[in-house]
Design an enzyme around this catalytic site. Structure first.
Site, PDB file in Angstrom:
ATOM      1  CG  ASN A   7      32.874  31.175  40.332  1.00 33.66           C
ATOM      2  OD1 ASN A   7      32.458  30.001  41.026  1.00 33.66           O
ATOM      3  ND2 ASN A   7      33.909  31.790  40.287  1.00 33.66           N
ATOM      4  CG  HIS A  10      30.619  29.676  46.549  1.00 33.54           C
ATOM      5  ND1 HIS A  10      31.509  29.332  47.272  1.00 33.54           N
ATOM      6  CD2 HIS A  10      30.842  30.820  45.918  1.00 33.54           C
ATOM      7  CE1 HIS A  10      32.445  30.229  47.427  1.00 33.54           C
ATOM      8  NE2 HIS A  10      31.994  31.236  46.583  1.00 33.54           N
ATOM      9  NE  ARG A  45      40.730  30.168  47.616  1.00 30.21           N
ATOM     10  CZ  ARG A  45      40.670  31.403  47.613  1.00 30.21           C
ATOM     11  NH1 ARG A  45      39.792  32.015  47.029  1.00 30.21           N
ATOM     12  NH2 ARG A  45      41.759  32.204  48.529  1.00 30.21           N
ATOM     13  CB  THR A 101      39.453  36.895  45.016  1.00 28.76           C
ATOM     14  OG1 THR A 101      39.274  35.376  44.673  1.00 28.76           O
ATOM     15  CG2 THR A 101      40.551  37.612  44.259  1.00 28.76           C
ATOM     16  CD  GLU A 151      36.609  38.711  36.382  1.00 31.14           C
ATOM     17  OE1 GLU A 151      36.988  37.671  35.989  1.00 31.14           O
ATOM     18  OE2 GLU A 151      36.082  38.693  37.578  1.00 31.14           O
TER      19      GLU A 151
HETATM   20  N1  PXP Z   1      35.870  37.059  39.425  1.00 29.87           N
HETATM   21  C1  PXP Z   1      36.605  36.689  40.412  1.00 29.87           C
HETATM   22  C2  PXP Z   1      38.338  37.090  39.975  1.00 29.87           C
HETATM   23  C3  PXP Z   1      36.592  35.971  41.566  1.00 29.87           C
HETATM   24  O1  PXP Z   1      37.616  35.674  42.269  1.00 29.87           O
HETATM   25  C4  PXP Z   1      35.349  35.658  41.843  1.00 29.87           C
HETATM   26  C5  PXP Z   1      34.963  34.954  43.091  1.00 29.87           C
HETATM   27  O2  PXP Z   1      35.549  33.639  43.044  1.00 29.87           O
HETATM   28  C6  PXP Z   1      34.405  36.003  41.088  1.00 29.87           C
HETATM   29  C7  PXP Z   1      34.521  36.650  39.897  1.00 29.87           C
HETATM   30  C8  PXP Z   1      32.900  35.783  41.370  1.00 29.87           C
HETATM   31  O3  PXP Z   1      32.333  36.400  42.531  1.00 29.87           O
HETATM   32  P1  PXP Z   1      31.251  36.183  43.023  1.00 29.87           P
HETATM   33  O4  PXP Z   1      31.063  34.618  43.408  1.00 29.87           O
HETATM   34  O5  PXP Z   1      31.188  37.122  44.211  1.00 29.87           O
HETATM   35  O6  PXP Z   1      29.915  36.392  42.133  1.00 29.87           O
END
Ligand code: PXP
Length: 238
Positions: A7, A10, A45, A101, A151
């Site tokens: 992901n 950030h 978002r 989330t 998930e």
């Molecule tokens: N899965 C979902 C559904 C999420 O909302 C997020 C955060 O955006 C993540 C995974 C990834 O989480 P993290 O950034 O804490 O690894």
């Protein structure tokens, strides 16, 4: 072998801190793929606090693995997903004030709405995953409304304050993964996973894929710091 979706939200958070052009999450996604990531995830978002529409469209053109779009079940997002056609849509609850989330989707509490929403996504050729807590009622409901994937929300596990609590929550995730697979659902997990708390998941075939963002981006900033400083020093040294 377990798969990793990275992901890159950030990276965009850092860019949006200056409302500028760098760092670019699209470049970060390409580098994550070069390093072996099996997929790229972004959460578009409603408030566009990190990922922008431009990022999503460019990622659709450039991601060579799989693009997973995390989004709230709204009309606006349905329209965007239908146009962009990510490889997977992950539906998450979204609150404007939250930092991230905060929990799984209440699928059981909105089955009629979600069944219809998923039908519309599927009619656009999209495959859907639902972000849910490790709870058999929610998993049964996910199956009923037509999800292909779930998930499992690992955030509560990640925040456990003792080893015993972490073990209990991990066992719950394992039971939930087994239950989901018995229903024919495919299983990912994510939220709050890092380089330490991921270890119990290793070698467990119940968890097919991991969705990880914050800890990878955090580590990338730190492991890249020394090189970045050396490169700037070289530039100011005649
Ligand atoms: N899965 C979902 C559904 C999420 O909302 C997020 C955060 O955006 C993540 C995974 C990834 O989480 P993290 O950034 O804490 O690894």
């Amino acid at each position: 072998m377990a798969k990793l979706e990275v992901n890159v939200d950030h990276v965009a958070t850092l860019r949006q801190a200056r409302l500028g052009r760098e760092p670019d999450p699209v470049t970060a996604a390409a580098l994550a793929e070069l390093a072996g990531a099996h997929g790229i995830i972004v959460h578009l978002r409603e408030d566009r606090r990190h990922i922008q529409d431009r990022d999503l469209r460019l990622l659709r053109q450039t991601v060579k693995t799989r693009l997973n779009l995390e989004m709230a079940a709204t009309e606006e997002m349905l329209r965007i997903a239908s146009e962009v056609k990510p490889d997977l849509v992950t539906l998450v609850p979204e609150k404007r004030q939250e930092l991230t989330t905060e929990g799984g989707l209440d699928v059981a509490g909105q089955k009629d709405f979600l069944r219809e929403y998923l039908q519309r996504l599927k009619a656009a050729g999209l495959t859907v995953s639902l972000f849910v807590d490790a709870d058999s009622t929610q998993l049964n409901a996910a199956k009923e409304v037509g999800a292909a994937w779930v998930e499992l929300h690992t955030g509560t596990y990640a925040e456990a304050e003792s080893e015993a609590e972490a073990q209990r929550l991990f066992d719950q995730l394992l039971d939930a993964a087994r239950h989901a697979r018995s229903l024919g659902l495919r299983v990912k997990c994510g939220h709050g996973l890092n380089y330490t708390n991921i270890l119990p998941f290793r070698g467990r075939p119940e968890f097919e894929e991991f969705s990880i963002g914050h800890s990878i981006i955090s580590r990338a900033v730190l492991v890249g710091m020394e090189r970045a400083v050396r490169e700037m020093l070289a530039l100011i040294t005649p």
